[in-house]
Every structure is written in structure tokens, then in C-alpha cells.
Design a protein around this motif. Structure first.
Motif, PDB file in Angstrom:
ATOM      1  N   VAL A 164       0.604  -1.246  -0.044  1.00 19.29           N
ATOM      2  CA  VAL A 164      -0.111   0.020   0.249  1.00 19.29           C
ATOM      3  C   VAL A 164       1.101   1.479   0.088  1.00 19.29           C
ATOM      4  CG1 VAL A 164      -1.202   1.095   1.892  1.00 19.29           C
ATOM      5  CG2 VAL A 164      -2.131  -1.318   1.063  1.00 19.29           C
ATOM      6  N   ASP A 165       1.645   1.185   1.163  1.00 15.38           N
ATOM      7  CA  ASP A 165       2.660   2.958   1.213  1.00 15.38           C
ATOM      8  C   ASP A 165       3.380   2.276  -0.330  1.00 15.38           C
ATOM      9  OD1 ASP A 165       2.014   2.604   3.670  1.00 15.38           O
ATOM     10  OD2 ASP A 165       3.310   1.678   4.175  1.00 15.38           O
ATOM     11  N   GLY A 166       4.447   1.683  -0.878  1.00 20.47           N
ATOM     12  CA  GLY A 166       4.982   1.670  -1.866  1.00 20.47           C
ATOM     13  C   GLY A 166       3.885   2.095  -3.332  1.00 20.47           C
ATOM     14  N   LEU A 167       2.829   1.766  -3.168  1.00 20.30           N
ATOM     15  CA  LEU A 167       2.161   1.792  -4.326  1.00 20.30           C
ATOM     16  C   LEU A 167       2.012   3.309  -4.219  1.00 20.30           C
ATOM     17  CD1 LEU A 167      -0.054   1.412  -6.642  1.00 20.30           C
ATOM     18  CD2 LEU A 167      -1.531   0.424  -5.737  1.00 20.30           C
ATOM     19  N   THR A 168       1.452   3.929  -2.944  1.00 18.87           N
ATOM     20  CA  THR A 168       1.222   5.105  -2.642  1.00 18.87           C
ATOM     21  C   THR A 168       2.583   6.040  -3.315  1.00 18.87           C
ATOM     22  OG1 THR A 168      -0.431   4.131  -0.850  1.00 18.87           O
ATOM     23  CG2 THR A 168       0.632   6.449  -1.254  1.00 18.87           C
ATOM     24  N   ALA A 169       3.156   5.552  -2.680  1.00 15.93           N
ATOM     25  CA  ALA A 169       4.991   6.341  -2.223  1.00 15.93           C
ATOM     26  C   ALA A 169       5.279   6.357  -4.124  1.00 15.93           C
ATOM     27  CB  ALA A 169       5.807   6.548  -1.383  1.00 15.93           C
ATOM     28  N   ASN A 170       4.987   5.256  -4.865  1.00 20.59           N
ATOM     29  CA  ASN A 170       5.987   5.271  -6.143  1.00 20.59           C
ATOM     30  C   ASN A 170       4.887   4.448  -7.463  1.00 20.59           C
ATOM     31  OD1 ASN A 170       8.205   5.789  -4.765  1.00 20.59           O
ATOM     32  ND2 ASN A 170       7.727   3.454  -3.866  1.00 20.59           N
ATOM     33  N   ARG A 171       3.383   5.110  -7.367  1.00 20.59           N
ATOM     34  CA  ARG A 171       2.654   4.941  -7.962  1.00 20.59           C
ATOM     35  C   ARG A 171       2.963   5.167  -9.852  1.00 20.59           C
ATOM     36  NH1 ARG A 171      -2.527   7.852  -6.673  1.00 20.59           N
ATOM     37  NH2 ARG A 171      -1.363   8.181  -4.455  1.00 20.59           N
ATOM     38  N   ARG A 172       3.729   5.871 -10.331  1.00 20.78           N
ATOM     39  CA  ARG A 172       4.418   6.229 -11.587  1.00 20.78           C
ATOM     40  C   ARG A 172       4.974   5.446 -11.840  1.00 20.78           C
ATOM     41  NH1 ARG A 172       3.159  11.961 -14.246  1.00 20.78           N
ATOM     42  NH2 ARG A 172       1.334  12.428 -13.205  1.00 20.78           N
ATOM     43  N   GLU A 173       6.181   5.379 -10.773  1.00 21.21           N
ATOM     44  CA  GLU A 173       7.554   4.030 -11.486  1.00 21.21           C
ATOM     45  C   GLU A 173       6.639   2.985 -11.132  1.00 21.21           C
ATOM     46  OE1 GLU A 173       8.879   7.826  -8.990  1.00 21.21           O
ATOM     47  OE2 GLU A 173       6.653   6.502  -8.752  1.00 21.21           O
ATOM     48  N   LEU A 174       6.112   2.154  -9.845  1.00 21.83           N
ATOM     49  CA  LEU A 174       5.848   1.046 -10.097  1.00 21.83           C
ATOM     50  C   LEU A 174       4.923   0.590 -11.398  1.00 21.83           C
ATOM     51  CD1 LEU A 174       4.441  -1.017  -6.838  1.00 21.83           C
ATOM     52  CD2 LEU A 174       3.218  -1.078  -8.714  1.00 21.83           C
ATOM     53  N   CYS A 175       4.642   1.825 -12.268  1.00 22.42           N
ATOM     54  CA  CYS A 175       2.944   1.050 -13.107  1.00 22.42           C
ATOM     55  C   CYS A 175       3.826   1.344 -14.240  1.00 22.42           C
ATOM     56  CB  CYS A 175       1.962   2.245 -13.354  1.00 22.42           C
ATOM     57  SG  CYS A 175       0.544   1.836 -11.849  1.00 22.42           S
ATOM     58  N   GLU A 176       4.933   2.527 -14.567  1.00 28.06           N
ATOM     59  CA  GLU A 176       5.946   2.164 -15.148  1.00 28.06           C
ATOM     60  C   GLU A 176       6.890   0.520 -15.566  1.00 28.06           C
ATOM     61  OE1 GLU A 176       8.758   4.854 -17.475  1.00 28.06           O
ATOM     62  OE2 GLU A 176       8.894   5.178 -15.457  1.00 28.06           O
ATOM     63  N   LEU A 177       7.134   0.233 -14.018  1.00 30.66           N
ATOM     64  CA  LEU A 177       8.133  -1.510 -14.880  1.00 30.66           C
ATOM     65  C   LEU A 177       7.034  -1.895 -15.101  1.00 30.66           C
ATOM     66  CD1 LEU A 177      10.488  -3.003 -13.311  1.00 30.66           C
ATOM     67  CD2 LEU A 177       8.952  -3.085 -10.895  1.00 30.66           C
ATOM     68  N   LEU A 178       6.108  -1.882 -14.457  1.00 34.56           N
ATOM     69  CA  LEU A 178       4.561  -3.345 -14.423  1.00 34.56           C
ATOM     70  C   LEU A 178       4.200  -3.107 -16.892  1.00 34.56           C
ATOM     71  CD1 LEU A 178       2.153  -3.308 -12.134  1.00 34.56           C
ATOM     72  CD2 LEU A 178       3.723  -4.941 -12.439  1.00 34.56           C
ATOM     73  N   TRP A 179       4.632  -1.750 -16.806  1.00 36.94           N
ATOM     74  CA  TRP A 179       4.356  -1.385 -18.164  1.00 36.94           C
ATOM     75  C   TRP A 179       5.452  -2.526 -19.003  1.00 36.94           C
ATOM     76  CZ3 TRP A 179       2.505   2.218 -22.212  1.00 36.94           C
ATOM     77  CH2 TRP A 179       1.048   2.935 -21.593  1.00 36.94           C
ATOM     78  N   SER A 180       5.908  -2.519 -18.685  1.00 38.77           N
ATOM     79  CA  SER A 180       7.950  -2.954 -18.974  1.00 38.77           C
ATOM     80  C   SER A 180       8.375  -4.266 -19.605  1.00 38.77           C
ATOM     81  CB  SER A 180       8.842  -2.232 -18.822  1.00 38.77           C
ATOM     82  OG  SER A 180       8.946  -2.754 -17.015  1.00 38.77           O
ATOM     83  N   LEU A 181       7.433  -4.955 -17.564  1.00 40.95           N
ATOM     84  CA  LEU A 181       7.859  -6.523 -17.721  1.00 40.95           C
ATOM     85  C   LEU A 181       6.223  -6.609 -18.404  1.00 40.95           C
ATOM     86  CD1 LEU A 181       8.276  -6.667 -13.883  1.00 40.95           C
ATOM     87  CD2 LEU A 181       9.881  -6.946 -15.036  1.00 40.95           C
ATOM     88  N   TRP A 182       5.361  -6.443 -18.555  1.00 43.80           N
ATOM     89  CA  TRP A 182       4.483  -7.324 -18.922  1.00 43.80           C
ATOM     90  C   TRP A 182       4.344  -6.693 -20.473  1.00 43.80           C
ATOM     91  CZ3 TRP A 182      -0.427  -5.522 -15.630  1.00 43.80           C
ATOM     92  CH2 TRP A 182      -0.372  -6.034 -13.685  1.00 43.80           C
ATOM     93  N   SER A 183       5.209  -5.713 -21.139  1.00 44.14           N
ATOM     94  CA  SER A 183       5.197  -5.944 -22.715  1.00 44.14           C
ATOM     95  C   SER A 183       6.508  -5.479 -22.845  1.00 44.14           C
ATOM     96  CB  SER A 183       4.432  -4.787 -23.467  1.00 44.14           C
ATOM     97  OG  SER A 183       2.832  -4.984 -22.658  1.00 44.14           O
ATOM     98  N   PRO A 184       7.337  -6.914 -23.297  1.00 43.66           N
ATOM     99  CA  PRO A 184       8.755  -6.767 -23.076  1.00 43.66           C
ATOM    100  C   PRO A 184       9.182  -6.243 -24.528  1.00 43.66           C
ATOM    101  CG  PRO A 184       7.909  -9.009 -22.514  1.00 43.66           C
ATOM    102  CD  PRO A 184       7.068  -7.942 -22.456  1.00 43.66           C
ATOM    103  N   SER A 185       8.424  -6.319 -25.521  1.00 41.54           N
ATOM    104  CA  SER A 185       8.403  -6.460 -27.116  1.00 41.54           C
ATOM    105  C   SER A 185       8.306  -5.154 -27.057  1.00 41.54           C
ATOM    106  CB  SER A 185       8.120  -7.467 -27.742  1.00 41.54           C
ATOM    107  OG  SER A 185       6.840  -8.021 -27.317  1.00 41.54           O
ATOM    108  N   TRP A 186       7.167  -4.591 -26.497  1.00 41.70           N
ATOM    109  CA  TRP A 186       6.435  -3.047 -27.264  1.00 41.70           C
ATOM    110  C   TRP A 186       7.993  -1.820 -27.204  1.00 41.70           C
ATOM    111  CZ3 TRP A 186       2.314  -0.196 -24.036  1.00 41.70           C
ATOM    112  CH2 TRP A 186       1.917   0.564 -24.752  1.00 41.70           C
TER     113      TRP A 186
END
Length: 310
Positions: A164-186
Motif C-alpha cells: 500500500v505504501d509503495g503504491l502510494t509513494a511510487n505509483r507512476r514508477e511501479l506502473c511503469e515497471l509493470l508496463w515494461s515487464l508485461w510488454s517486453p517487446s513493445w
């Protein structure tokens, strides 16, 4: 550059749903639904093409995203699957949409699949990202293959206060990481992410996301007002409307299995297409394949649409 789009809003019992509208007001309706962590920008290459073909195209921001807001402080900030489906149904009711073609993936695909399964008369056809997206919550406590558990690390992270604290503090960075992990060839993903990231600044984003990933594992209670829908999903209902499933071969969170294990959940016309070089954000990574699937189903169901318009 993001195109200039008129932003509208409609009040439902739970939400003030912000949405983008394209095409003629009297056109047959197509509703496009984004997932986590994405927003309507996923459909920027799709909505204008459908509108040019004469369809009325609506692209809502899900609860917890962008300008969508809860109607009252008393409405639970639920992210459970029943809430997403009820939001879609309420959205259609508020706009007096008798029936629509639906396309969605991830959270949006879940909403679309549930409405198609439980209210098939409201759904002309369905393009679903990654097949049958309805959660079997009763089975969620069963361990899965280690490689799958590894891919779901973010869900387990959200079960903790640290998450909860991590998503609150780092929502943009965390979601950007998920973008890269989930779409590695995009290749375009990193440059497009800044267009979507502001949608995560919604004041309810964290609470809705955390509840979504806790409820699906039975670590959080659901909204009592939605229990009827959840109960209707305990025995996974079949989807009878004409459907095409699009699956990303490079999806970093749920790569398409070699054998389609969802086929038994569709009782009507159904096809699965595995898209090479495509990850999790299917419509933004593969707009032409998404359009092809939509136009195929829209043409297939044209006769019924014409009868309804008479």
C-alpha cells in the motif's frame, strides 16, 4: 501526441464516470474498456477508425482512474470484479444503451466478460483480451506453478501494508515497471507511458487497486451491494455472445498457453488468436488486430443490429 478528445461525464448510482466519445450520436454503440494500469489512451488508434465507419464509440475511465469519481463518500472503494461489471451495466443504463459491442482487456475485459455472461441481451459481441476473464475466487487460494507465482509478485505485494505504501509513494514508477515487464517487446511503450500515467493520480486509485488484488484472493470483504453478482459468478457462467479472444504471445503477466483452456467457457461463436510480438496491452500494441476482430464480429451480427434499429 494525444489527439484532442471531448471528455464527457455521466452520473450512475456509484460513480460520475468520465468517458471519451467518438462518432455519430446515432451510431451503433461500441464500448472500449481499459485495464490496470492503463487508461483510454490504449484505444487512440482504434476509436477514430470505428467512428469513421459510423459507430458511436465510448471509452470510459474505470473507477479509480483519471477524472472518474465516486458519487458519494459512502460508496465503498471496491475494485472487485462485480464492481467493474456493475459500473459497465450502470454506464449503459445511464446512457440508455440497450445493447453494445464490447472490447476490453485486463480489468476492462473482466467487466465485459461478466456483463456478456450474465446479461447477454445487452451485448452484441465481445472482443476479450486473454479469453475468459472472470475470476474463480474460490480457487484463488490454491498454489500455482512457481513461474506463474513469480509473475504475480505485484499482487502479493499489494496484500501487505508495504505494498500500500509503495503504491502510494511510487505509483507512476511501479506502473511503469509493470508496463515494461508485461510488454517486453513493445518498443513504443516507454514513450507512450507519460500520456497514461496522470490517470493514476486519481485520489481513489490506490484504494481501488489494493482492494481489487486483495478481494480476488479472499483477503478483503466485497461490497455487500454487489454480493448478488459475485454469487452468480461462483459457478463460472458461460459466455454465449459471439466472441473473439486476443492473446499476446509475449504477455509478461499471463502468456498465452499453447492449448486454449478457455474454449469450454464460450457456448456461442468463439475464436482465439495468439498475437506474435504482443504483450499485455493488446489494443495499444496491436490496434489493427483489435480492429479486425471487432469489424469481423460487427459484420457477423449486423442483421440483428438492423432489426433492433427498426
Amino acid at each position: 501526441m494525444t489527439p484532442s478528445i471531448a471528455l464527457l461525464s455521466i452520473r450512475t448510482p456509484m460513480l460520475d464516470i468520465a468517458y471519451e466519445a467518438h462518432g455519430p450520436a446515432g451510431g451503433e454503440v461500441v464500448i472500449l474498456l481499459h485495464g490496470f494500469p492503463y487508461d483510454p489512451r490504449s484505444y487512440d488508434a482504434i476509436a477514430p477508425v470505428l467512428a469513421e465507419a459510423g459507430y458511436r464509440v465510448l471509452v470510459p475511465y474505470l473507477r479509480g482512474y483519471g477524472p472518474t469519481r465516486f458519487a458519494h463518500a459512502q460508496v465503498p472503494r471496491s475494485g472487485q470484479q462485480a464492481a467493474l461489471a456493475k459500473d459497465l451495466l450502470d454506464f449503459m443504463d445511464a446512457l440508455s444503451i440497450e445493447q453494445a459491442a464490447l472490447a476490453g482487456y485486463d480489468w476492462g475485459g473482466r467487466a465485459a466478460c461478466i456483463v456478456a455472461a450474465l446479461w447477454p441481451e445487452r451485448v452484441r459481441c465481445l472482443v476479450t483480451g486473454d479469453g475468459y476473464n472472470i475470476q474463480d475466487i474460490a480457487q484463488s487460494i490454491q498454489p500455482r506453478a512457481p513461474v506463474t507465482e513469480h509473475r504475480l509478485w505485484y499482487q502479493f505485494y499489494f496484500h501487505t501494508q508495504r505494498g500500500v505504501d509503495g503504491l502510494t509513494a511510487n505509483r507512476r514508477e511501479l506502473c511503469e515497471l509493470l508496463w515494461s515487464l508485461w510488454s517486453p517487446s513493445w518498443a513504443e511503450g516507454p514513450s507512450l507511458y507519460p500520456q497514461t500515467a496522470p490517470s493514476f493520480d486519481n485520489p481513489d486509485f490506490v484504494e481501488v487497486v489494493i482492494h481489487s488484488y486483495r478481494h480476488r484472493f479472499m483477503y478483503a470483504e466485497g461490497d455487500p451491494a454487489l454480493e448478488g453478482i459475485e454469487q452468480a459468478l461462483v459457478q463460472p457462467p458461460p459466455i454465449s455472445v459471439p466472441s473473439i479472444s486476443l492473446c499476446g504471445a509475449d504477455d509478461g503477466v499471463g502468456p498465452a498457453p499453447e492449448v486454449d483452456d478457455d474454449v469450454g467457457n464460450f457456448s456461442g461463436f468463439y475464436r482465439r488468436r495468439v498475437l506474435a510480438g504482443v504483450g499485455h496491452n493488446i489494443p495499444q500494441e496491436a490496434p489493427q488486430a483489435t480492429l479486425d476482430a471487432l469489424f469481423e464480429l460487427l459484420e457477423q451480427t449486423q442483421a440483428g443490429a438492423e432489426n433492433r434499429s427498426r
